[in-house]
Motif scaffolding. Structure first.
Motif, PDB file in Angstrom:
ATOM      1  N   ALA A 137       8.120  -0.488  10.865  1.00 34.76           N
ATOM      2  CA  ALA A 137       8.853  -1.761  11.000  1.00 34.76           C
ATOM      3  C   ALA A 137       8.489  -2.711   9.853  1.00 34.76           C
ATOM      4  O   ALA A 137       9.367  -3.356   9.262  1.00 34.76           O
ATOM      5  N   ILE A 138       7.203  -2.761   9.533  1.00 31.69           N
ATOM      6  CA  ILE A 138       6.763  -3.661   8.454  1.00 31.69           C
ATOM      7  C   ILE A 138       7.370  -3.210   7.122  1.00 31.69           C
ATOM      8  O   ILE A 138       7.835  -4.028   6.314  1.00 31.69           O
ATOM      9  N   GLU A 139       7.389  -1.892   6.931  1.00 28.62           N
ATOM     10  CA  GLU A 139       7.961  -1.344   5.689  1.00 28.62           C
ATOM     11  C   GLU A 139       9.426  -1.774   5.530  1.00 28.62           C
ATOM     12  O   GLU A 139       9.901  -2.004   4.425  1.00 28.62           O
ATOM     13  N   GLU A 140      10.138  -1.895   6.656  1.00 29.17           N
ATOM     14  CA  GLU A 140      11.555  -2.280   6.584  1.00 29.17           C
ATOM     15  C   GLU A 140      11.757  -3.786   6.597  1.00 29.17           C
ATOM     16  O   GLU A 140      12.879  -4.269   6.636  1.00 29.17           O
ATOM     17  N   GLY A 141      10.659  -4.532   6.633  1.00 29.82           N
ATOM     18  CA  GLY A 141      10.808  -5.988   6.484  1.00 29.82           C
ATOM     19  C   GLY A 141      10.510  -6.821   7.722  1.00 29.82           C
ATOM     20  O   GLY A 141      10.727  -8.042   7.697  1.00 29.82           O
ATOM     21  N   ALA A 142      10.021  -6.194   8.809  1.00 30.24           N
ATOM     22  CA  ALA A 142       9.633  -7.007   9.979  1.00 30.24           C
ATOM     23  C   ALA A 142       8.425  -7.866   9.592  1.00 30.24           C
ATOM     24  O   ALA A 142       7.489  -7.369   8.958  1.00 30.24           O
TER      25      ALA A 142
END
Ligand SMILES: CC[C@H](O)CC(=O)C(=O)O
Ligand SMILES: [Mn+2]
Length: 336
Positions: free
Chosen positions: A208-213
């Motif tokens: 999720a963080i990798e996708e911008g969360a």
């Protein structure tokens, strides 16, 4: 410091794991330690949100308003958040919580029912609260539906919208496609809330963080429903190794986990056959405790109850179905 902000949910999601038995002393000492460790947000409410204390969801040992007040009283850095499920909690409950000092509210609905959050989100904004839309059971809707519902929450005024993996059923690529689509289609911040039932909480959180969360939930020592959430102190360590500074003191989090939280756990948070079944069958993590009780009462395997609940796509608020299903399964067993 990075723009990533962690919300600690042990004092709300963890309430399910201890059958809503938190005391003022426990909430005070855990909140003080989280505040010392500089955790930006701490959620304190009954596991099912404001107004959740009931026969249906489980009676709280201590009035949640006393717990919120105690947390607010010792948090001079961290902001205290409350959870609100429209229909369980009311706008009046929200006003009382805000008056006690809660600065953020997460308005939670089933992933296909964002429209019921309109008046709650609008009121929270009027009260000047930071307001989060929390789309639960996100694995149950296709990406397009999730985007449509998230846009509704954004249009009502939510500052953040969360993908909430209530059952811990999402796989990493499914998390990625959901966060990616929301980042493309919405302007507000996107958050992710995991459950570790398939041992994927950390992997999914990193995806999720990798996708911008930029808003992430964790629970210290994994104190959350089912197998718990992404373990906060571990997440802080992993992010630090990745060069992402959360602003949270790792050693203080470790000490809190070891010295204060571990001793209050009825048993260590681990992936048991029941929590694994939650993730496998796509069932609300908070159903675990209720299903265990029903299994004992009707002398059947709790996994059979959970699998049947998954097949019937039972969602939060339908806790009474757990007993119905258990009774039906027991009857069918006695007829064989
Ligand atoms: C019953 C509310 C629920 O526990 C909220 C949540 O944390 C989730 O859906 O995972
Ligand atoms: Mn949860």
């Amino acid at each position: 410091m990075s723009n990533l902000k962690i919300t600690e949910v042990a004092l709300r999601d963890g309430s399910h794991a201890i059958s809503h038995q938190f005391t003022v002393e426990q909430v005070t000492s855990i909140t003080s330690a989280l505040n010392e460790a500089r955790v930006p947000y701490i959620e304190v409410t009954h596991g099912d949100g404001l107004g959740g204390s009931s026969l249906q969801y489980g009676l709280s040992r201590t009035d949640e308003l006393k717990l919120i007040e105690a947390a607010v009283g010792v948090a001079d850095f961290s902001k205290i958040s409350v959870l609100l499920l429209p229909g369980i909690g009311t706008i009046e409950d929200l006003k009382v919580a805000e008056n006690l000092g809660a600065k953020m509210v997460r308005v939670a609905t089933h992933v296909t029912e964002a429209d019921v959050s309109k008046q709650h989100i609008e009121t929270a904004k009027e009260l000047g609260m930071e307001t989060v839309g929390f789309l639960m059971m996100s694995h149950m809707a296709p990406v397009e539906k999730l985007v449509e519902q998230a846009k509704l929450m954004e249009s009502y005024g939510a500052d953040v919208v969360y993908v909430t993996d209530s059952a811990g059923a999402l796989l990493p690529h499914e998390v990625k496609e959901r966060i990616k689509a929301l980042k493309q289609e919405l302007s507000v911040e996107i958050g992710f809330h995991a459950h570790n039932n398939l041992s994927l909480a950390m992997g999914n959180t990193l995806a999720a963080i990798e996708e911008g969360a930029t808003r992430i939930d964790g629970s210290v020592r994994c104190l959350g429903a089912g197998a718990g959430n992404t373990q906060t102190e571990v997440l802080v360590a992993v992010l630090e190794k990745m060069g992402i500074d959360t602003g949270i003191d790792l050693y203080k989090m470790m000490d809190l986990a070891e010295n204060i939280v571990a001793p209050i756990l009825p048993q260590p948070q681990e992936i048991t056959k029941n929590s694994l079944t939650l993730g496998f069958a796509g069932v609300y993590s908070s159903f675990q405790v209720h299903a265990n009780r029903a299994a004992k009462k009707f002398n059947i395997d709790s996994r059979d109850i959970l699998v049947e609940l998954g097949k019937r796509e039972v969602v939060g608020g339908q806790e009474d179905m757990i007993i119905d299903v258990a009774a039906e399964l027991a009857k069918a067993k006695s007829l064989v």
